[in-house]
Design an enzyme around this catalytic site. Structure first.
Site, mmCIF file in Angstrom:
data_model
loop_
_atom_site.group_PDB
_atom_site.id
_atom_site.type_symbol
_atom_site.label_atom_id
_atom_site.label_comp_id
_atom_site.label_asym_id
_atom_site.label_seq_id
_atom_site.Cartn_x
_atom_site.Cartn_y
_atom_site.Cartn_z
ATOM 1 N N ASP A 38 39.917 43.869 42.775
ATOM 2 C CA ASP A 38 41.136 44.054 41.978
ATOM 3 C C ASP A 38 42.262 44.504 42.910
ATOM 4 O O ASP A 38 42.823 45.585 42.750
ATOM 5 C CB ASP A 38 40.899 45.084 40.856
ATOM 6 C CG ASP A 38 42.173 45.297 40.031
ATOM 7 O OD1 ASP A 38 43.083 44.438 40.084
ATOM 8 O OD2 ASP A 38 42.261 46.345 39.355
ATOM 9 N N ASN B 45 41.834 56.983 38.345
ATOM 10 C CA ASN B 45 41.282 56.839 37.003
ATOM 11 C C ASN B 45 39.853 56.303 37.086
ATOM 12 O O ASN B 45 39.026 56.585 36.242
ATOM 13 C CB ASN B 45 42.146 55.870 36.176
ATOM 14 C CG ASN B 45 41.536 55.589 34.822
ATOM 15 O OD1 ASN B 45 41.489 56.478 33.967
ATOM 16 N ND2 ASN B 45 41.024 54.393 34.617
ATOM 17 N N HIS B 46 39.608 55.520 38.155
ATOM 18 C CA HIS B 46 38.316 54.858 38.300
ATOM 19 C C HIS B 46 38.020 54.658 39.781
ATOM 20 O O HIS B 46 38.914 54.833 40.622
ATOM 21 C CB HIS B 46 38.344 53.497 37.593
ATOM 22 C CG HIS B 46 39.580 52.708 37.934
ATOM 23 N ND1 HIS B 46 40.728 52.769 37.186
ATOM 24 C CD2 HIS B 46 39.874 51.886 38.974
ATOM 25 C CE1 HIS B 46 41.659 52.003 37.725
ATOM 26 N NE2 HIS B 46 41.168 51.460 38.827
ATOM 27 N N GLN C 258 34.859 48.652 37.763
ATOM 28 C CA GLN C 258 35.711 49.832 37.968
ATOM 29 C C GLN C 258 35.349 50.944 36.980
ATOM 30 O O GLN C 258 36.100 51.211 36.031
ATOM 31 C CB GLN C 258 37.187 49.457 37.776
ATOM 32 C CG GLN C 258 37.760 48.590 38.884
ATOM 33 C CD GLN C 258 39.097 47.962 38.504
ATOM 34 O OE1 GLN C 258 39.259 47.472 37.395
ATOM 35 N NE2 GLN C 258 40.043 47.968 39.419
ATOM 36 N N ARG D 186 52.291 56.880 43.904
ATOM 37 C CA ARG D 186 52.472 56.106 42.683
ATOM 38 C C ARG D 186 51.138 56.274 41.950
ATOM 39 O O ARG D 186 50.104 55.799 42.404
ATOM 40 C CB ARG D 186 52.746 54.648 43.040
ATOM 41 C CG ARG D 186 52.942 53.716 41.850
ATOM 42 C CD ARG D 186 51.664 53.007 41.504
ATOM 43 N NE ARG D 186 51.830 51.909 40.563
ATOM 44 C CZ ARG D 186 50.805 51.295 40.001
ATOM 45 N NH1 ARG D 186 49.569 51.651 40.294
ATOM 46 N NH2 ARG D 186 50.997 50.310 39.160
ATOM 47 N N ASP E 282 48.402 55.608 39.527
ATOM 48 C CA ASP E 282 47.945 54.450 38.773
ATOM 49 C C ASP E 282 47.396 54.883 37.409
ATOM 50 O O ASP E 282 46.687 55.889 37.311
ATOM 51 C CB ASP E 282 46.824 53.797 39.607
ATOM 52 C CG ASP E 282 46.339 52.490 39.057
ATOM 53 O OD1 ASP E 282 47.157 51.576 38.913
ATOM 54 O OD2 ASP E 282 45.128 52.383 38.766
ATOM 55 N N GLU F 205 52.706 55.358 36.691
ATOM 56 C CA GLU F 205 52.598 54.098 35.958
ATOM 57 C C GLU F 205 52.101 54.455 34.563
ATOM 58 O O GLU F 205 50.935 54.794 34.379
ATOM 59 C CB GLU F 205 51.589 53.162 36.643
ATOM 60 C CG GLU F 205 51.569 51.799 35.987
ATOM 61 C CD GLU F 205 50.196 51.155 35.919
ATOM 62 O OE1 GLU F 205 50.139 49.951 35.653
ATOM 63 O OE2 GLU F 205 49.168 51.837 36.106
ATOM 64 N N HIS G 116 53.439 43.644 41.261
ATOM 65 C CA HIS G 116 52.241 42.869 41.606
ATOM 66 C C HIS G 116 51.405 42.513 40.376
ATOM 67 O O HIS G 116 50.421 41.790 40.481
ATOM 68 C CB HIS G 116 51.401 43.680 42.590
ATOM 69 C CG HIS G 116 50.899 44.959 41.976
ATOM 70 N ND1 HIS G 116 51.767 45.980 41.623
ATOM 71 C CD2 HIS G 116 49.664 45.362 41.621
ATOM 72 C CE1 HIS G 116 51.057 46.966 41.092
ATOM 73 N NE2 HIS G 116 49.786 46.614 41.072
ATOM 74 N N ASP G 117 51.744 43.069 39.221
ATOM 75 C CA ASP G 117 50.995 42.775 38.000
ATOM 76 C C ASP G 117 51.707 41.690 37.202
ATOM 77 O O ASP G 117 52.758 41.206 37.599
ATOM 78 C CB ASP G 117 50.869 44.046 37.155
ATOM 79 C CG ASP G 117 49.872 45.014 37.765
ATOM 80 O OD1 ASP G 117 48.893 44.552 38.393
ATOM 81 O OD2 ASP G 117 50.063 46.239 37.621
#
Ligand code: NOJ
Length: 550
Positions: free
Chosen positions: A61, A103-104, A169, A199, A201, A243, A310-311
């Site tokens: 990812d 987060n993961h 993840q 940044r 996430d 984010e 990038h998303d």
């Protein structure tokens, strides 16, 4: 001094080290290559680089699946290279922000490997497990259509584990104090190596209480205050950029009512309405969101304004009708859409490479309330490769020149293919060519960034909408100390005239155009009669000359 709150008037440039410049010919960009291009970035005018994840990772990812938070993936270089790079950036006055992905982890992370190996593992409670498949296992996927569930069975653990994103993840159990301590350690590590911020996430998911038996959506906001307090003890001017794609009224809690949580958040509400306005010429929803996102920001906090990243372009918070109109304009082919809510394209192809529309978009990026965040390659109008899966289409290597592989690498086969053909191929769109052309988008970008730096009112002042009497026109006035700035944008593909009252009634101030000689003098009633060309834009200083007064 206003420059102390540096992030209020920074210009952030986001990039992935692996897609920027390959210095050793192995087909992947690296820290040496990035270091070689620092002069380019400084010359462009950006002040801060946001690096997407570069830690060791199977990269299933785009690196957001980390196996060692304290490392540099071998393909990008070494920790030594990283420190040399941050030093080189500092000598040019450039700050570095890095992604903080906590987060993961990757399912190959030693913590997860240990956790799944036994219920007695010291890391078992670092993740979220359930013997039974929870009733809501098929809800809340971030990547619907690609990701099937949020709870996946693990044979070794003999239990289901929770994952908000892809199944490789697993989510960390961030409510566990040991995990929180580790997160602080990770932040401390990178701060020590010279970064100015993170940044963060997936912030709403980091603070969401999750687990098999958890109902409701309780958010643990105190966690954010702890992260900030720690970070600022370690480095006073550190900034956290969240984010968090949440509605305006929920943002205050992320910033903290006393401004004691996130320093910055991306302004997703304005972003989505901007694309609606680009698609339809109707700027009213943008105006509504500028109003809605104004008073929710504490004094020391700031919005991050962005167009693309990038998303996918996430349109999930538009009404269905609005979203359909954006899809019809910018993603007519279903293969351009993603996850039912987004568009997986770059900006330039969406706007048909139309220079007028690109300038309108970037003029907005640099004048809407907040700190602009630019995506690498957008300064030259790079395109996308829709033959690549999911979001990879807009993550292709930087196009430096017309040399083989666009000057990105000397390898015959870069790990990520360079865009070769057509209007957006590297022969047509590259830095070398645009650098030589005074009229190029690149040179326009340089100039507009210079002007943005001379307008600190945008980052530091108060703002209000001015009445334009036309849904296609958006006018904003900024005030800071004794200075005032007025910016006007025309979203329509036709010429528009308007009468603007930028100040108090009978105001005799002229509007000094800071981008051209086209100034405006008020009539006796203090009104300005302006005409904007299709997709036109104006940056005016109100009153005295075109220089800011301190
Ligand atoms: C948000 C990132 O921007 C995205 O690229 C990533 O896939 C998810 N978080 C998961 O880390």
């Amino acid at each position: 001094m206003f420059s102390d709150i540096w992030y209020k008037n920074a210009i952030i440039y986001s990039l992935s080290v692996g897609s920027f410049l390959d210095s050793n010919g192995d087909g992947v960009g690296d820290f040496h290559g990035l270091e070689e291009r620092l002069d380019y970035l400084q010359g462009l005018g950006v002040t801060t680089l946001w690096l997407m994840p570069f830690q060791r990772s199977p990269r299933r990812d785009h690196g957001y699946d980390i196996v060692d938070h304290y490392s540099i993936d071998r393909c990008y270089g070494t920790l030594g290279d990283f420190v040399a790079f941050t030093h080189a950036a500092r000598t040019r006055g450039l700050r570095i922000i890095i992604d903080l992905v906590i987060n993961h982890t990757s399912d190959r992370h030693p913590w997860f490997q240990s956790a799944r190996s036994s219920p007695d593992s010291p890391h078992r409670d670092w993740y979220l497990w359930s013997k039974e498949k929870p009733a809501n296992a098929d809800e809340g996927m971030v990547f619907p259509g690609v990701q099937e569930t949020t709870w996946t069975w693990d044979d070794k653990a003999e239990a289901y584990y929770f994952h908000r994103f892809y199944k490789f993840q697993p989510d960390l159990n961030t409510a566990n104090p040991a995990v929180q301590e580790e997160i602080l350690k990770i932040m401390g590590f990178w701060i020590q190596l010279g970064v100015s911020g993170f940044r963060m996430d997936a912030v709403p998911f980091i603070i969401m209480r999750e687990g098999a038996n958890v109902t409701g959506q309780e958010l643990q906001f105190d966690m954010l205050r702890n992260f900030r307090a720690f970070a600022q003890w370690r480095r006073g001017d550190l900034a956290l950029l969240a984010e968090a794609n949440v509605p305006p009224e929920e943002s205050t809690e992320f910033f903290g009512r006393d401004g004691d949580r996130m320093h910055m958040m991306f302004n997703f509400p304005v972003n989505q309405r901007l694309f609606y306005a680009f698609a339809t010429g109707d700027a009213r929803p943008v105006a509504e969101m500028l109003d809605a996102t104004r008073d929710v920001v504490p004094d020391t906090a700031q919005w991050g304004i962005f167009l693309r990243n990038h998303d996918e372009l996430d349109l999930g918070r538009l009404s269905e009708e609005q979203r359909d109109r954006v899809f019809a304009a910018f993603a007519p082919d279903p293969s351009m859409r993603l996850y039912g809510r987004g568009i997986r394209r770059r900006l330039a192809p969406m706007l048909g490479g139309d220079r007028r529309r690109l300038e309108l978009a970037y003029s907005l990026l640099f004048t809407l309330p907040g700190t602009p965040v630019l995506y690498y390659g957008d300064e030259i109008g790079m395109g996308d490769d829709l033959s690549l899966p999911e979001r990879d289409g807009c993550r292709t290597p930087m196009q430096w020149s017309a040399d083989p592989q666009g000057g990105f690498t000397t390898a015959d086969k870069p790990v990520h293919p360079v865009i070769r053909d057509g209007d957006f191929g590297f022969h047509a769109i590259n830095v070398a060519k645009q650098r030589r052309d005074p009229q190029s988008l690149l040179n326009w970008m340089e100039r507009i960034m210079r002007m943005r730096k001379e307008c600190p009112e945008i980052g530091l002042g108060t703002n209000r909408l001015l009445d334009t009497g036309d849904p296609a026109l958006l006018a904003l006035r900024y005030d800071w100390r004794d200075n005032a700035l007025v910016v006007v944008h025309n979203f329509a593909g036709e010429e528009k005239s308007l009468i603007l009252e930028p100040g108090e009634k009978d105001c005799t101030d002229q509007l000094v155009n800071i981008l051209s000689d086209n100034h405006s003098h008020p009539d006796e009633a203090g009104r300005h009669h302006l005409t904007l060309e299709p997709y036109g834009y104006r940056w005016f200083r109100l009153g005295r000359g075109d220089h800011l007064r301190e």
